[in-house]
Write a protein that holds these residues in place. Structure first.
Motif, mmCIF file in Angstrom:
data_model
loop_
_atom_site.group_PDB
_atom_site.id
_atom_site.type_symbol
_atom_site.label_atom_id
_atom_site.label_comp_id
_atom_site.label_asym_id
_atom_site.label_seq_id
_atom_site.Cartn_x
_atom_site.Cartn_y
_atom_site.Cartn_z
ATOM 1 N N PRO A 13 -7.481 -6.266 11.341
ATOM 2 C CA PRO A 13 -6.480 -6.397 10.266
ATOM 3 C C PRO A 13 -6.683 -7.712 9.516
ATOM 4 C CG PRO A 13 -5.442 -5.674 12.315
ATOM 5 C CD PRO A 13 -6.845 -6.049 12.666
ATOM 6 N N ASN A 40 2.494 -3.824 12.132
ATOM 7 C CA ASN A 40 1.832 -2.529 12.272
ATOM 8 C C ASN A 40 2.166 -1.613 11.112
ATOM 9 O OD1 ASN A 40 4.436 -1.771 12.810
ATOM 10 N ND2 ASN A 40 4.110 -1.383 14.991
ATOM 11 N N GLU A 41 1.717 -0.353 11.222
ATOM 12 C CA GLU A 41 1.900 0.602 10.131
ATOM 13 C C GLU A 41 3.362 0.931 9.891
ATOM 14 O OE1 GLU A 41 -0.015 0.885 12.691
ATOM 15 O OE2 GLU A 41 -2.084 1.351 12.114
ATOM 16 N N GLU A 92 4.263 -6.416 15.813
ATOM 17 C CA GLU A 92 3.606 -5.968 17.032
ATOM 18 C C GLU A 92 3.127 -7.145 17.867
ATOM 19 O OE1 GLU A 92 -0.246 -3.212 18.224
ATOM 20 O OE2 GLU A 92 0.834 -2.822 16.361
ATOM 21 N N PRO A 120 -2.230 -2.018 9.246
ATOM 22 C CA PRO A 120 -1.715 -3.243 9.884
ATOM 23 C C PRO A 120 -2.328 -4.478 9.236
ATOM 24 C CG PRO A 120 -3.347 -2.204 11.297
ATOM 25 C CD PRO A 120 -3.150 -1.266 10.148
#
Length: 231
Positions: A140, A176-177, A182, A219
């Motif tokens: 990411p 995160n998505e 996270e 992410p």
């Protein structure tokens, strides 16, 4: 009419005194006679022997019995018979045989099968084809800013407030998505453990807007500064 006692005369007093003297004279003699009579009666009835027997101590007789003698038989030496030595066989010497000398012969060496056959040259092996490397996982990327759906709400620790602690903590957050934090790492500390932990907990409760790339959420990392300042 009152009766008067008869008068005591001197003769009566003298008779009474003589009787008292005679009684005192015969009293020891009577006691000796009574003791003799009692002793004679004790001997006749066996009472004296029983008193003497009871007064005598009891004598206990102890006899010592010697243990029986154990007879030990004298040891008899054993007789061992020695076997006669076995005579060795005598081998007569072999007669000498005269052998005529022969002329030496020279035999040429025979070529081996491996030397007769031509040497085959090994063909060079082709290099193995390299295996395809798996694609490296996409890391990411780090963005400069993101939008909040729910911003972090700082809670000032009471101990830090009493001690007058303040400062800014910079957090490296992996979003995160779904827009959830996270992973939260401390990029720069305030210098106080209580303030750093309070900032990390505030970021854990926050909610971010997911990063959209090519029409789908991905992410990303983002640096979030949080400042603790006493008013």
């Amino acid at each position: 009419m009152t009766m008067m006692p008869p008068p005591v005369t001197v003769q009566a007093v003298q008779q009474f005194a003589d009787f008292d003297k005679k009684r005192n004279k015969f009293a020891p003699l009577m006691a000796i006679v009574v003791l003799h009579i009692a002793g004679f009666y004790a001997i006749q009835s066996g009472l004296l022997s029983r008193v003497v027997t009871a007064a005598m101590p009891t004598i206990t007789t102890i006899s010592i019995i010697a243990p029986p003698a154990v007879s030990v038989a004298p040891s008899v030496p054993k007789t061992v018979e020695l076997s006669a030595p076995v005579p060795r066989a005598v081998i007569p010497p072999l007669p000498l045989i005269a052998v005529a000398p022969s002329e030496p012969t020279i035999t040429p060496p025979q070529p081996t099968r491996a030397e007769a056959a031509p040497v085959a040259t090994a063909a060079p092996t082709a290099p193995a084809a390299p295996s395809p490397t798996p694609p490296a996982p996409a890391t990411p990327r780090t963005v400069s800013s993101v939008e909040y759906i729910k911003a972090p709400q700082l809670i000032y620790p009471n101990l830090s407030r009493r001690l007058g602690e303040s400062g800014t903590v910079v957090l490296r957050i992996l979003i995160n998505e779904k827009g959830l934090p996270e992973q939260i790492l401390i990029q720069k500390s305030t210098g106080y453990t209580n303030l750093d932990e309070a900032g990390r907990q505030a970021a854990q409760r926050a909610l971010f807007k997911p990063m959209i790339e090519n029409g789908k959420p991905v992410p990303v990392y983002v640096l979030v500064p949080l400042t603790f300042q006493l008013s």
